[in-house]
Design an enzyme around this catalytic site. Structure first.
Site, PDB file in Angstrom:
ATOM      1  N   GLN A 130       1.124  -1.607  -0.108  1.00 56.67           N
ATOM      2  CA  GLN A 130       0.237   0.358   0.066  1.00 56.67           C
ATOM      3  C   GLN A 130       0.714   1.059  -0.074  1.00 56.67           C
ATOM      4  OE1 GLN A 130      -2.133   0.632   3.243  1.00 56.67           O
ATOM      5  NE2 GLN A 130      -3.674   1.834   3.217  1.00 56.67           N
ATOM      6  N   SER A 133       0.444   6.771   2.191  1.00 57.17           N
ATOM      7  CA  SER A 133       1.708   7.817   2.741  1.00 57.17           C
ATOM      8  C   SER A 133       2.732   8.557   2.021  1.00 57.17           C
ATOM      9  CB  SER A 133       2.012   6.976   4.170  1.00 57.17           C
ATOM     10  OG  SER A 133       0.841   6.465   5.215  1.00 57.17           O
ATOM     11  N   SER A 167       4.229  -1.055   3.931  1.00 60.82           N
ATOM     12  CA  SER A 167       4.740  -2.498   4.452  1.00 60.82           C
ATOM     13  C   SER A 167       4.718  -3.079   3.182  1.00 60.82           C
ATOM     14  CB  SER A 167       3.149  -2.634   5.434  1.00 60.82           C
ATOM     15  OG  SER A 167       3.364  -1.816   6.127  1.00 60.82           O
ATOM     16  N   GLU A 250      -9.963  -1.549   5.785  1.00 55.61           N
ATOM     17  CA  GLU A 250      -8.849  -1.551   6.811  1.00 55.61           C
ATOM     18  C   GLU A 250      -9.184  -1.289   8.348  1.00 55.61           C
ATOM     19  OE1 GLU A 250      -6.382   1.489   5.752  1.00 55.61           O
ATOM     20  OE2 GLU A 250      -4.554  -0.573   6.934  1.00 55.61           O
ATOM     21  N   GLU A 374      -6.224   9.117  16.908  1.00 61.95           N
ATOM     22  CA  GLU A 374      -6.766  10.133  16.998  1.00 61.95           C
ATOM     23  C   GLU A 374      -7.719  10.803  16.563  1.00 61.95           C
ATOM     24  OE1 GLU A 374      -3.098   9.174  17.556  1.00 61.95           O
ATOM     25  OE2 GLU A 374      -3.684   9.582  19.731  1.00 61.95           O
TER      26      GLU A 374
HETATM   27  C1  LIG Z   1       3.074  -0.293  10.912  1.00 59.40           C
HETATM   28  C2  LIG Z   1       3.642   1.105  10.187  1.00 59.40           C
HETATM   29  C3  LIG Z   1       3.091  -0.057   9.364  1.00 59.40           C
HETATM   30  C4  LIG Z   1       3.052   1.262   8.330  1.00 59.40           C
HETATM   31  N1  LIG Z   1       2.330   0.771   7.056  1.00 59.40           N
HETATM   32  C5  LIG Z   1       1.881   1.542   5.785  1.00 59.40           C
HETATM   33  C6  LIG Z   1       1.439   0.791   4.406  1.00 59.40           C
HETATM   34  O1  LIG Z   1       1.101   0.010   4.280  1.00 59.40           O
HETATM   35  N2  LIG Z   1       1.458   1.711   3.918  1.00 59.40           N
HETATM   36  C7  LIG Z   1       1.339   3.138   3.876  1.00 59.40           C
HETATM   37  O2  LIG Z   1       0.956   4.078   3.040  1.00 59.40           O
HETATM   38  N3  LIG Z   1       1.552   4.006   5.038  1.00 59.40           N
HETATM   39  C8  LIG Z   1       1.888   3.040   5.855  1.00 59.40           C
HETATM   40  N4  LIG Z   1       1.671   3.535   7.546  1.00 59.40           N
HETATM   41  C9  LIG Z   1       1.712   5.149   8.083  1.00 59.40           C
HETATM   42  C10 LIG Z   1       0.786   5.366   8.337  1.00 59.40           C
HETATM   43  O3  LIG Z   1      -0.813   5.144   7.348  1.00 59.40           O
HETATM   44  C11 LIG Z   1       0.946   6.719   9.280  1.00 59.40           C
HETATM   45  O4  LIG Z   1       2.174   6.802  10.236  1.00 59.40           O
HETATM   46  C12 LIG Z   1      -0.081   7.137   9.638  1.00 59.40           C
HETATM   47  O5  LIG Z   1      -1.615   7.806   8.397  1.00 59.40           O
HETATM   48  C13 LIG Z   1       0.152   8.556  10.536  1.00 59.40           C
HETATM   49  O6  LIG Z   1       0.930   9.753   9.569  1.00 59.40           O
HETATM   50  P1  LIG Z   1       2.213  10.265  10.030  1.00 59.40           P
HETATM   51  O7  LIG Z   1       2.697   8.817  10.605  1.00 59.40           O
HETATM   52  O8  LIG Z   1       2.828  11.007   8.906  1.00 59.40           O
HETATM   53  O9  LIG Z   1       2.228  10.974  11.101  1.00 59.40           O
HETATM   54  P2  LIG Z   1       1.599  12.044  11.517  1.00 59.40           P
HETATM   55  O10 LIG Z   1       0.345  12.680  10.474  1.00 59.40           O
HETATM   56  O11 LIG Z   1       2.084  13.067  11.023  1.00 59.40           O
HETATM   57  O12 LIG Z   1       0.426  12.531  13.097  1.00 59.40           O
HETATM   58  C14 LIG Z   1       1.425  12.230  13.923  1.00 59.40           C
HETATM   59  C15 LIG Z   1       0.585  12.855  15.478  1.00 59.40           C
HETATM   60  O13 LIG Z   1      -0.176  13.682  14.864  1.00 59.40           O
HETATM   61  C16 LIG Z   1      -1.519  13.236  15.640  1.00 59.40           C
HETATM   62  N5  LIG Z   1      -2.238  14.433  14.180  1.00 59.40           N
HETATM   63  C17 LIG Z   1      -1.986  14.445  13.027  1.00 59.40           C
HETATM   64  N6  LIG Z   1      -3.303  14.511  12.265  1.00 59.40           N
HETATM   65  C18 LIG Z   1      -3.998  15.301  13.707  1.00 59.40           C
HETATM   66  C19 LIG Z   1      -5.550  15.488  14.369  1.00 59.40           C
HETATM   67  N7  LIG Z   1      -6.309  16.342  12.751  1.00 59.40           N
HETATM   68  N8  LIG Z   1      -5.776  15.359  14.875  1.00 59.40           N
HETATM   69  C20 LIG Z   1      -5.247  15.591  16.422  1.00 59.40           C
HETATM   70  N9  LIG Z   1      -3.838  14.093  15.813  1.00 59.40           N
HETATM   71  C21 LIG Z   1      -3.439  14.403  14.640  1.00 59.40           C
HETATM   72  C22 LIG Z   1      -1.555  11.946  15.090  1.00 59.40           C
HETATM   73  O14 LIG Z   1      -2.408  11.409  15.479  1.00 59.40           O
HETATM   74  C23 LIG Z   1      -0.074  11.404  15.131  1.00 59.40           C
HETATM   75  O15 LIG Z   1      -0.253  11.227  16.419  1.00 59.40           O
HETATM   76  C24 LIG Z   1       2.435   2.456   8.573  1.00 59.40           C
HETATM   77  C25 LIG Z   1       2.212   3.324   9.917  1.00 59.40           C
HETATM   78  C26 LIG Z   1       3.214   2.072  10.206  1.00 59.40           C
HETATM   79  C27 LIG Z   1       3.623   2.594  11.626  1.00 59.40           C
END
Ligand SMILES: Cc1cc2nc3c(=O)[nH]c(=O)nc-3n(C[C@H](O)[C@H](O)[C@H](O)COP(=O)(O)OP(=O)(O)OC[C@H]3O[C@@H](n4cnc5c(N)ncnc54)[C@H](O)[C@@H]3O)c2cc1C
Lengths: 397, 328
Positions: A130, A133, A167, A250, A374
């Protein structure tokens, strides 16, 4: 019997189906656990297991027979999953394709796409990553910057940009993701859903080591990657709508079936029997893990009933996701408390070869992926409870 | 397999809601707390007419012949509307344990009965407003008289210790155990109903109360607390329904205890969050929120504490021979 009365009774056929699955799994599940899926060797072993499942006809029980399934109902799917986890069978390397992409292919794909992609998905020969991100777009997925430029001459699109945290991308065959095909359009508009080979010219995959050291996800760099029209899923520009139909899957039913937590709770109870003196106070936590797994199991039957009656999971999927991800951490955290000084150990001298700490670390990702908890709470508050959007009115759920 | 309530059960809930609202809604609890029992007794009579008091009694014995699922649907409504009075005792605990004449009175509402269960339900509720008080032991029942009234944080609840006034009538232990579990499950449903109402009240208030120029419901700090209440209640409900299906089977006690623990935890969270969302107005007795906040706290320690019920689950799942057996 009045079939309108609440009951958890299973039909003879359903029980026979579960028994058949149990018998097959007992015979075929590898006696020693496969090496981690997030290593080259482990991934190959998991691919082989997918093929084995397909040979037995168990890889996609709920799909139509013409695509390699058994045409089984939702109830049978839940029963199969219960048996699968109870048997200690390997993690599904094909999960992304089977549970996230396939439902979209069934709903939005062309006949040719269904023909090309569905069957190979069922036997491990085509594994999907997928690619949603991006470095600057996590929770705020609609802000993605990777682009798709029209190439009329060759009949396709040129992709550029960077995806991340994908992933299984280090070993997968294809990726699915959104690209901005209309540079003038904002946010949810002007996005197109692409299905692209990960070994295409112009693609660079850089594996990223996760907390546990294994390279479970990767960055995907796209540098003038050509993708033909036949690999566009849904209409160009309609990618957001298409993509959102997997988000529900999902978070809702398909990602974490109750069998997983029931099986982990069974193992936790076994661990409690051998390690209770390490942490006498853990008994309540074990009981709570059991109660919550049971709640999740029963809740799932309610969801199945609702879906069978033609209802919809909708934003309820967010309630589900918060619950199972927190349950998963609490359950595995309890195991670590019982293990005490042994908790950190990995390898052959560790209890269960270190599975508890590895599964615990895995559980820590639960509140982050598939939409952070969140964001799920925003969805619950705004869409289920009807609370107003935040001050600037921006959509954050 | 069908794990959602039926249309009939939805209709039952709606009928109850209408009757309770027609009788004055929370006004009934207010009057009861002030010592005016008339509206409460009138509601009792109405509910008896509807068949609610004989819900779990066989049709052959003049009852409705309802299922335990019907029972939890009904008790959730009583919790949602903070209805006062010893309904758990009269409609869930005692029907199977008393003699036919009294049972008949329970069904038609002419008997209002309360009870104490040594070790589990220490204080009898509303003895003075009841026609009968009973002490229920694991293998017997006896009529009893109430000691001095004791107040509760929930002002609709007047409690007392009971003293037997006759020699005990022997009962089948299994019959008693199931009756106690039925009422305990009813209590879990009352807690769920109270929790749902607390959430509803808090959400509605968060939409209209404005501070810093915005509805407080816009603030994520509150949104997320309310979302957590939604999660907790949503996952307590299937345990209650599952326990209703298990009642009377070997898994019954385990499932009832799991339901009571989860419903208690969820309702307590709902009470805490609803109060926080309301601010000082929620801290007043005058505001109706107080009805559910105090009811929840009262019921947490009644019909078996969380300690008792967690231990009971443990005795099932952690005994060497047992395992997490699916219903299948
Ligand atoms: C083990 C693992 C596997 C993954 N696999 C995939 C994959 O296969 N494909 C893929 O595309 N992505 C994947 N991801 C990525 C995942 O989808 C993102 O980590 C997730 O969408 C959060 O984005 P970010 O990490 O950029 O955090 P951010 O969006 O930067 O968030 C950081 C913090 O801010 C908080 N936050 C952000 N916006 C708000 C809001 N509006 N209100 C309150 N709090 C907020 C979040 O909840 C979080 O606590 C994976 C992540 C992990 C950890």
């Amino acid at each position: 019997m009045n079939t309108d009365t609440m009951n958890l009774d299973l039909s003879e056929e359903q029980l026979a189906f579960a028994a058949e699955a149990r018998a097959w799994l007992a015979e075929h599940v590898p006696a020693t656990p496969l090496p981690s899926m997030d290593t080259a060797e482990g991934f190959a072993a998991h691919r082989a297991w997918e093929a084995e499942l397909a040979r037995g006809g168990w890889s996609v029980v709920s799909w139509p027979e013409e695509f390699g399934g058994r045409g089984a109902g939702l109830i049978e799917w839940v029963l199969f999953e219960e048996e699968y986890y109870r048997a200690g069978a390997p993690t599904r390397a094909a999960q992304n394709g089977i549970s996230l992409l396939a439902p979209i292919l069934f709903g939005h794909g062309t006949d040719a796409q269904r023909e090309r992609f569905l069957r190979p998905m069922t036997d491990g020969s085509l594994i999907w990553a997928q690619a949603w991100s991006e470095p600057e777009s996590g929770s705020d997925l609609a802000s993605i910057r990777s682009t798709a430029r029209r190439d009329e001459e060759r009949g396709g699109w040129i992709l550029n940009g960077q995806k991340t945290w994908s992933s299984r991308a280090p070993w997968a065959d294809r990726g699915f993701g959104l690209f901005r095909s209309d540079p003038a359009a904002q946010r949810h508009r002007g996005l197109t859903y692409f299905l692209f080979p990960l070994d295409a010219e112009g693609i660079t995959i850089r594996p990223i080591a996760q907390l546990d050291g294994t390279t479970g996800f990767a960055e995907i760099f796209l540098d003038d990657v050509f993708v033909a029209d036949e690999d566009v899923l849904g209409e160009p520009g309609d990618g957001w709508r298409v993509a959102m139909s997997t988000a529900g899957n999902e978070r809702g039913l398909s990602l974490r079936s109750p069998g997983r937590f029931c099986a982990a709770t069974d193992r936790l109870i076994d661990l409690w029997h051998t390690h209770q003196e390490q942490e006498p106070l853990a008994q309540d936590a074990v009981v709570d893990a059991w109660i919550k797994s049971e709640a999740y199991r029963l809740y799932t039957w309610g969801t199945v009933s609702t879906l069978q009656d033609g209802g919809d999971v909708g934003a309820e999927g967010s309630v589900n996701k918060v619950f199972w991800s927190e349950l998963d951490i609490a359950l595995h955290g309890t195991a670590l408390a019982l293990l005490g000084p042994e908790a950190e150990l990995r390898g052959p001298s560790a209890v269960s070869n270190g599975r508890w700490i590895e599964d615990y670390v895995f559980s820590l990702g639960g509140p982050i992926y598939a939409g952070t908890n969140e964001i799920q709470r925003n969805i619950i508050a705004e869409r289920l409870l009807g609370l107003p959007r935040g001050g600037d009115g921006r959509k954050t759920s | 397999m069908k794990f959602v309530i039926s249309d009939e059960q939805r209709a039952l809930a709606e009928a109850l809601e209408q009757i309770i609202e027609g009788a004055g809604g929370t006004g009934v609890a207010r009057a009861w707390a002030a010592g005016d029992r008339a509206p409460g007794q009138e509601l009792w009579a109405h509910l008896a007419e509807l068949g609610m008091l004989g819900l779990c009694i066989d049709e052959a014995d003049g009852g409705m012949g309802g299922t335990p699922v019907d029972l939890v649907v009904a008790f959730e409504q009583l919790g949602y509307h903070a209805v006062p009075g010893p309904y758990l005792e009269s409609a869930a605990l005692l029907p199977d344990l008393v003699n036919p004449a009294i049972r008949e009175g329970l069904i038609d509402g002419s008997v209002i009965a309360t009870a104490a269960i040594p070790g589990l339900l220490t204080y009898a509720l509303d003895s003075a407003s009841s026609t009968h008080s009973f002490i229920v032991n694991p293998d017997s029942i006896s009529l009893a008289k109430a000691g001095e009234p004791i107040g509760s944080i929930d002002e609709t609840r007047t409690l007392s210790e009971l003293q037997a006034t006759e020699s005990a009538t022997t009962l089948d232990e299994q019959l008693v155990a199931t009756a106690i579990d039925r009422a305990t499950l009813g209590c879990a449903a009352v807690l769920l109903g109270a929790g749902e109402r607390l959430l509803h009240e808090a959400v509605e208030y968060a939409k209209i109360r404005r501070q810093f120029g915005r509805a407080i419901g816009e603030y994520q700090a509150l949104k997320h607390q309310l979302a957590d209440v939604r999660v907790a209640l949503t996952f307590a409900r299937p345990l209650i329904n599952g326990a209703a299906l298990d009642l009377g089977s070997p898994a019954g006690p385990r499932s009832v205890s799991a339901a009571k623990v989860a419903a208690g935890d969820a309702a307590l969270l709902a009470a805490r969050v609803a109060l926080q969302v309301h601010g000082a107005i929620g801290y007043t007795q005058e505001h109706d929120l107080s009805l559910w906040i105090t009811r929840v706290h009262a019921l947490l320690g009644a019909w078996g504490t969380a300690r008792y019920h967690r231990n009971r689950v443990a005795s099932f799942i952690l005994s060497p021979v047992s395992q997490l057996a699916p219903v299948a």
